[in-house]
Design a protein around this motif. Structure first.
Motif, PDB file in Angstrom:
ATOM      1  N   ALA A  77      36.199  57.651 -35.404  1.00  0.00           N
ATOM      2  CA  ALA A  77      36.185  56.832 -34.184  1.00  0.00           C
ATOM      3  C   ALA A  77      35.104  57.282 -33.210  1.00  0.00           C
ATOM      4  O   ALA A  77      34.638  58.423 -33.256  1.00  0.00           O
ATOM      5  CB  ALA A  77      37.553  56.908 -33.511  1.00  0.00           C
ATOM      6  N   ASP A  78      34.719  56.378 -32.309  1.00  0.00           N
ATOM      7  CA  ASP A  78      33.815  56.721 -31.217  1.00  0.00           C
ATOM      8  C   ASP A  78      34.613  57.031 -29.953  1.00  0.00           C
ATOM      9  O   ASP A  78      34.261  57.909 -29.189  1.00  0.00           O
ATOM     10  CB  ASP A  78      32.858  55.555 -30.950  1.00  0.00           C
ATOM     11  CG  ASP A  78      32.031  55.243 -32.179  1.00  0.00           C
ATOM     12  OD1 ASP A  78      31.092  55.996 -32.456  1.00  0.00           O
ATOM     13  OD2 ASP A  78      32.349  54.259 -32.886  1.00  0.00           O
TER      14      ASP A  78
ATOM     15  N   VAL B 290      34.577  61.877 -31.717  1.00  0.00           N
ATOM     16  CA  VAL B 290      35.321  60.937 -30.877  1.00  0.00           C
ATOM     17  C   VAL B 290      35.405  61.426 -29.435  1.00  0.00           C
ATOM     18  O   VAL B 290      35.534  62.621 -29.178  1.00  0.00           O
ATOM     19  CB  VAL B 290      36.726  60.702 -31.486  1.00  0.00           C
ATOM     20  CG1 VAL B 290      37.506  61.993 -31.580  1.00  0.00           C
ATOM     21  CG2 VAL B 290      37.501  59.652 -30.726  1.00  0.00           C
ATOM     22  N   LYS B 291      35.294  60.488 -28.500  1.00  0.00           N
ATOM     23  CA  LYS B 291      35.540  60.797 -27.085  1.00  0.00           C
ATOM     24  C   LYS B 291      36.968  60.392 -26.778  1.00  0.00           C
ATOM     25  O   LYS B 291      37.310  59.219 -26.867  1.00  0.00           O
ATOM     26  CB  LYS B 291      34.614  59.938 -26.211  1.00  0.00           C
ATOM     27  CG  LYS B 291      33.443  60.699 -25.668  1.00  0.00           C
ATOM     28  CD  LYS B 291      32.704  59.902 -24.621  1.00  0.00           C
ATOM     29  CE  LYS B 291      31.298  60.475 -24.561  1.00  0.00           C
ATOM     30  NZ  LYS B 291      30.392  59.688 -23.732  1.00  0.00           N
TER      31      LYS B 291
ATOM     32  N   VAL C 252      40.233  59.818 -24.410  1.00  0.00           N
ATOM     33  CA  VAL C 252      40.571  59.460 -23.037  1.00  0.00           C
ATOM     34  C   VAL C 252      42.086  59.588 -22.925  1.00  0.00           C
ATOM     35  O   VAL C 252      42.798  59.262 -23.875  1.00  0.00           O
ATOM     36  CB  VAL C 252      40.133  57.995 -22.767  1.00  0.00           C
ATOM     37  CG1 VAL C 252      40.618  57.516 -21.425  1.00  0.00           C
ATOM     38  CG2 VAL C 252      38.623  57.849 -22.900  1.00  0.00           C
TER      39      VAL C 252
ATOM     40  N   VAL D 281      43.627  54.524 -18.955  1.00  0.00           N
ATOM     41  CA  VAL D 281      43.098  53.444 -19.774  1.00  0.00           C
ATOM     42  C   VAL D 281      41.853  52.813 -19.138  1.00  0.00           C
ATOM     43  O   VAL D 281      40.931  52.390 -19.832  1.00  0.00           O
ATOM     44  CB  VAL D 281      44.202  52.394 -20.034  1.00  0.00           C
ATOM     45  CG1 VAL D 281      43.677  51.255 -20.882  1.00  0.00           C
ATOM     46  CG2 VAL D 281      45.380  53.047 -20.740  1.00  0.00           C
ATOM     47  N   ALA D 282      41.820  52.799 -17.808  1.00  0.00           N
ATOM     48  CA  ALA D 282      40.675  52.203 -17.106  1.00  0.00           C
ATOM     49  C   ALA D 282      39.378  52.895 -17.493  1.00  0.00           C
ATOM     50  O   ALA D 282      38.326  52.257 -17.579  1.00  0.00           O
ATOM     51  CB  ALA D 282      40.893  52.279 -15.590  1.00  0.00           C
TER      52      ALA D 282
ATOM     53  N   LEU E 156      38.661  54.183 -20.410  1.00  0.00           N
ATOM     54  CA  LEU E 156      38.234  53.671 -21.720  1.00  0.00           C
ATOM     55  C   LEU E 156      37.500  52.336 -21.533  1.00  0.00           C
ATOM     56  O   LEU E 156      36.446  52.102 -22.137  1.00  0.00           O
ATOM     57  CB  LEU E 156      39.446  53.490 -22.647  1.00  0.00           C
ATOM     58  CG  LEU E 156      39.135  52.847 -23.999  1.00  0.00           C
ATOM     59  CD1 LEU E 156      38.214  53.743 -24.836  1.00  0.00           C
ATOM     60  CD2 LEU E 156      40.407  52.547 -24.782  1.00  0.00           C
ATOM     61  N   VAL E 157      38.053  51.483 -20.690  1.00  0.00           N
ATOM     62  CA  VAL E 157      37.425  50.171 -20.450  1.00  0.00           C
ATOM     63  C   VAL E 157      36.031  50.371 -19.854  1.00  0.00           C
ATOM     64  O   VAL E 157      35.068  49.713 -20.255  1.00  0.00           O
ATOM     65  CB  VAL E 157      38.317  49.294 -19.541  1.00  0.00           C
ATOM     66  CG1 VAL E 157      37.621  47.992 -19.181  1.00  0.00           C
ATOM     67  CG2 VAL E 157      39.641  49.011 -20.247  1.00  0.00           C
TER      68      VAL E 157
ATOM     69  N   LEU F 108      34.037  52.982 -20.255  1.00  0.00           N
ATOM     70  CA  LEU F 108      33.144  53.491 -21.304  1.00  0.00           C
ATOM     71  C   LEU F 108      32.709  52.378 -22.260  1.00  0.00           C
ATOM     72  O   LEU F 108      31.544  52.294 -22.637  1.00  0.00           O
ATOM     73  CB  LEU F 108      33.841  54.605 -22.097  1.00  0.00           C
ATOM     74  CG  LEU F 108      33.969  55.946 -21.373  1.00  0.00           C
ATOM     75  CD1 LEU F 108      34.937  56.876 -22.108  1.00  0.00           C
ATOM     76  CD2 LEU F 108      32.602  56.613 -21.226  1.00  0.00           C
ATOM     77  N   LEU F 109      33.666  51.533 -22.610  1.00  0.00           N
ATOM     78  CA  LEU F 109      33.329  50.449 -23.550  1.00  0.00           C
ATOM     79  C   LEU F 109      32.364  49.455 -22.908  1.00  0.00           C
ATOM     80  O   LEU F 109      31.497  48.895 -23.574  1.00  0.00           O
ATOM     81  CB  LEU F 109      34.595  49.723 -24.016  1.00  0.00           C
ATOM     82  CG  LEU F 109      35.493  50.523 -24.965  1.00  0.00           C
ATOM     83  CD1 LEU F 109      36.761  49.741 -25.282  1.00  0.00           C
ATOM     84  CD2 LEU F 109      34.750  50.855 -26.262  1.00  0.00           C
ATOM     85  N   HIS F 110      32.529  49.260 -21.617  1.00  0.00           N
ATOM     86  CA  HIS F 110      31.679  48.301 -20.918  1.00  0.00           C
ATOM     87  C   HIS F 110      30.303  48.897 -20.616  1.00  0.00           C
ATOM     88  O   HIS F 110      29.284  48.301 -20.939  1.00  0.00           O
ATOM     89  CB  HIS F 110      32.379  47.878 -19.622  1.00  0.00           C
ATOM     90  CG  HIS F 110      31.637  46.824 -18.867  1.00  0.00           C
ATOM     91  ND1 HIS F 110      31.323  45.602 -19.420  1.00  0.00           N
ATOM     92  CD2 HIS F 110      31.128  46.812 -17.609  1.00  0.00           C
ATOM     93  CE1 HIS F 110      30.660  44.877 -18.531  1.00  0.00           C
ATOM     94  NE2 HIS F 110      30.524  45.592 -17.421  1.00  0.00           N
TER      95      HIS F 110
ATOM     96  N   GLU G 243      28.987  52.271 -21.360  1.00  0.00           N
ATOM     97  CA  GLU G 243      28.308  53.183 -22.284  1.00  0.00           C
ATOM     98  C   GLU G 243      28.062  52.521 -23.639  1.00  0.00           C
ATOM     99  O   GLU G 243      26.928  52.429 -24.116  1.00  0.00           O
ATOM    100  CB  GLU G 243      29.153  54.446 -22.459  1.00  0.00           C
ATOM    101  CG  GLU G 243      28.455  55.541 -23.250  1.00  0.00           C
ATOM    102  CD  GLU G 243      29.323  56.787 -23.337  1.00  0.00           C
ATOM    103  OE1 GLU G 243      29.158  57.683 -22.489  1.00  0.00           O
ATOM    104  OE2 GLU G 243      30.174  56.851 -24.264  1.00  0.00           O
ATOM    105  N   ALA G 244      29.127  51.990 -24.243  1.00  0.00           N
ATOM    106  CA  ALA G 244      28.978  51.401 -25.581  1.00  0.00           C
ATOM    107  C   ALA G 244      28.446  49.967 -25.497  1.00  0.00           C
ATOM    108  O   ALA G 244      27.964  49.419 -26.482  1.00  0.00           O
ATOM    109  CB  ALA G 244      30.312  51.420 -26.315  1.00  0.00           C
TER     110      ALA G 244
ATOM    111  N   ALA H 202      30.058  47.357 -25.454  1.00  0.00           N
ATOM    112  CA  ALA H 202      30.750  46.636 -26.523  1.00  0.00           C
ATOM    113  C   ALA H 202      31.632  45.511 -25.977  1.00  0.00           C
ATOM    114  O   ALA H 202      32.015  44.610 -26.716  1.00  0.00           O
ATOM    115  CB  ALA H 202      31.594  47.606 -27.347  1.00  0.00           C
ATOM    116  N   ILE H 203      31.975  45.570 -24.681  1.00  0.00           N
ATOM    117  CA  ILE H 203      32.780  44.477 -24.092  1.00  0.00           C
ATOM    118  C   ILE H 203      32.155  44.010 -22.786  1.00  0.00           C
ATOM    119  O   ILE H 203      31.340  44.698 -22.209  1.00  0.00           O
ATOM    120  CB  ILE H 203      34.261  44.863 -23.859  1.00  0.00           C
ATOM    121  CG1 ILE H 203      34.398  46.069 -22.907  1.00  0.00           C
ATOM    122  CG2 ILE H 203      34.948  45.147 -25.164  1.00  0.00           C
ATOM    123  CD1 ILE H 203      35.839  46.411 -22.537  1.00  0.00           C
TER     124      ILE H 203
END
Ligand SMILES: Cc1cc2nc3c(=O)[nH]c(=O)nc-3n(C[C@H](O)[C@H](O)[C@H](O)COP(=O)(O)OP(=O)(O)OC[C@H]3O[C@@H](n4cnc5c(N)ncnc54)[C@H](O)[C@@H]3O)c2cc1C
Ligand SMILES: Nc1ncnc2c1ncn2[C@@H]1O[C@H](COP(=O)(O)O)[C@@H](O)[C@H]1O
Lengths: 321, 247
Positions: A295-296, B225-226, B228, B233-234, B236-237, B239-241, B243-244, B246-247
């Protein structure tokens, strides 16, 4: 030398995977100093000249309504004729269900070396070497094609679609279409949902969700992200979810931008179907779950608590941006 | 009814994938070989079920490979094949392998040819479509259900974004995947009788290999893996928005 790309269409519309194949073929033509042309069959609702934006100069259209139904043998026959007509030396397909059915037949018909599951442009510095995915995504092989005509089928989601400017010339080709020996008696399309192999984002559930009645939290998350839904094999085997959602070695292989795994342990056979995903997020209550190694991003926690919160936070983020 | 089932050998699904000789060869040391799962669980088992319904059915197996394929082909005989052909040659090129299978198929006058959806090592998904074209037979790929109605095959198959059911008069080439049948374990009687079933070794037909593998690569290792916290949970959101992206 010229590049010819097969465009897969359904109900008149060009598939996303075909736009990737077009961009790939256009870039390959640039790399080799030649032109890229495309072919499309059957009744098309879209403006084909606009496909010039992906770097192709011509679209050869065989409009026969007999080609509205897909038959691998018939398509291979017609494609082989178009290859001959256009004197193409490289033919590009998408390695989707249609490409898997038809590209090998074309290869046999025109005696072409074929590389399926390609992930990058060929290296032409020494031969014609195409990188492809092998061992179910666990490795790559570099394969040299030595025949005069070469066939590449491109893995979906492995080449970025780029639309520039340009118009393609549409040429109506009159190619005889042999009669199909196959009679299609029923078609069931997965409607209203995002097709799994084309999805940018996939939300997938495993046995950790405990039962089919708990899939609501997963569907809410998928809906919020416009994602496709998937599952692990035991989930499909227990009929909690339809079998076409099962990803892995023996199921569907996906390569989305983002794969979110909920309550899946990450067995090697599961990973074989998802490890080409760009970013992987794992939510599992067991910190030792093997999936965390692939996983990342991850959260060690209970899906029933974390997933509804995640959906909420994403909605907040979407509202703010 | 005469059925030809194409059987290939692959490393067990849990094998460690490694390469040697400057990444030009697959490291076979310590690898356990199995029948390619699609060939065994779906193609072969469905053919056996068809024979159980109609005992006059004859099941031939074909494999293109060196002598080290024999344990795998014996296992396929133990499950229920009647006789096997091994084409004594080794290749990674789909056109070359398909030509060899075509030569065997041409002589046997088969009503039905089954392959697996793909080999789990090379992942070509090519042999079935090529053999069909060479034999001028219709090809149905990615079957999820297979039935016979007299001399008509009734097949459900996966298409882009769904499934369709189609009918075709035999002969036909079909590639099989999940849904077509369920895995079986060979029983003692099968294992005993497999020892005496014919396994014919035939020499390859003249054909060209149109591709060759020049090297292998392993994918780049993940950075790790990073994690969290479940109460954050915020983050993670974010990071996904950010850094990655992805969203
Ligand atoms: C030849 C072969 C081929 C196979 N092919 C495939 C394939 O294609 N695809 C596939 O998926 N499998 C395949 N399998 C099966 C595979 O080996 C695993 O058994 C399967 O993937 C496990 O599914 P799972 O992760 O859903 O279930 P489990 O292994 O039971 O894992 C469930 C996970 O959920 C977690 N969990 C439980 N409760 C919670 C909670 N409340 N919150 C958060 N986490 C929780 C647990 O910690 C655990 O990690 C294959 C097996 C073989 C032998
Ligand atoms: N060497 C081989 N001998 C016999 N059958 C094979 C061989 N290689 C592939 N096949 C068959 O063709 C199917 C597809 O293989 P592939 O095109 O290599 O992914 C397999 O599932 C087998 O049924």
């Amino acid at each position: 030398m010229s590049v010819l790309i097969f465009i897969d269409q359904a109900e008149g519309h060009v598939k996303k995977a075909s736009l990737e194949a077009l961009t790939y073929g256009g870039d390959l033509a640039k790399q080799t100093g030649t032109t890229a042309e495309a072919m499309v069959f059957g009744t098309v609702a879209e403006d084909l000249t606009a496909l010039g934006r992906y770097g192709i100069s011509k679209v050869h259209h065989v409009s026969s309504a007999a080609l509205d139904h897909f038959d691998a043998q018939v398509f291979a026959n017609v494609i082989a004729k178009v290859v001959e007509e256009t004197k193409a030396t490289v033919v590009v397909f998408s390695h989707n269900q249609t490409g898997k059915a038809v590209a090998p037949g074309v290869a046999a018909a025109v005696k072409a070396g074929i590389v399926t599951g390609a992930v990058a442009l060929p290296d032409i510095s020494n031969g014609f070497v195409v990188k492809k995915s092998v061992f179910s995504g666990k490795a790559f092989a570099n394969v040299n094609i030595s025949s005069e005509i070469k066939i590449i089928s491109l893995n979906p989601n492995s080449y970025k679609t780029v639309a520039g400017k340009g118009m393609a010339e549409v040429i109506e080709l009159n190619v005889p279409v042999p009669e199909s020996k196959i009679k299609i008696t029923a078609v069931s399309k997965v409607s209203g949902e995002v097709p799994l192999t084309e999805a940018d984002i996939v939300v997938s559930g495993g046995r950790g969700l405990k039962g089919p009645e708990n899939w609501g939290i997963l569907e809410d998350l998928a809906h919020t992200l416009h994602a496709a839904t998937a599952c692990s094999r035991p989930v499909a085997d227990s009929h909690w979810r339809p079998h076409h959602e099962h990803v892995g070695q023996t199921g569907v292989q996906v390569a989305p931008n983002l794969y979110i795994a909920l309550g899946i342990s990450g067995a090697i056979q599961h990973l074989a179907g998802v490890n080409r995903s760009k970013t992987i997020v794992v939510i599992n209550k067991d910190p030792e779950a093997p999936f965390f190694k692939a996983a990342d991003y991850g959260i060690v926690g209970d899906v029933f608590e974390v997933v509804p919160k995640l959906t909420e936070e994403i909605k907040k983020m979407q509202a703010a941006s | 009814m005469k059925i030809l089932i194409c059987i290939s050998k692959t490393p067990d699904t849990t094998s460690r994938i490694a390469f040697k000789d400057g990444n030009t060869k697959f490291e076979e040391n310590g690898v356990q070989w199995i029948i390619n799962p699609y060939d065994e669980w779906y193609a072969l088992v469905r053919a056996i079920e068809l024979k159980e319904k109609d005992p006059s059915t004859v099941l031939h197996l074909v494999t293109v490979g060196a002598a080290d394929c024999e344990p795998v082909i014996r296992k396929a005989l133990a499950l229920g094949g009647d006789e096997a052909y091994r084409v004594n040659t080794q290749s990674d090129d789909s056109f070359y392998i398909a030509t060899q299978i075509f030569e065997v198929a041409k002589q046997g006058n088969y009503d039905l040819i089954f392959t697996g959806k793909e080999t789990i090592d090379y992942n070509g998904s090519s042999i079935g479509g090529m053999v069909a074209e060479m034999l001028s037979m219709p090809y149905i790929s990615l079957a999820t259900k297979f039935d016979l109605n007299g001399s008509t095959a009734v097949v459900a198959r996966e298409i882009e974004g769904g499934e369709e059911v189609c009918e075709v008069a035999l002969p036909v080439v079909v590639s099989c995947q999940k849904g077509v049948a369920e895995q079986r374990i060979p029983n003692m009687r099968g294992i005993m009788s497999a020892r005496t079933k014919p396994l014919k070794v035939v020499e390859p037909a003249a054909a060209e290999a149109l591709t060759n593998i020049t090297s292998y690569e392993l994918p780049p290792v993940k950075a790790g893996v990073k994690l969290v916290g479940a109460d954050n949970v915020a983050e993670l959101v974010r990071l996904l928005h950010e850094e990655a992206k992805a969203i």
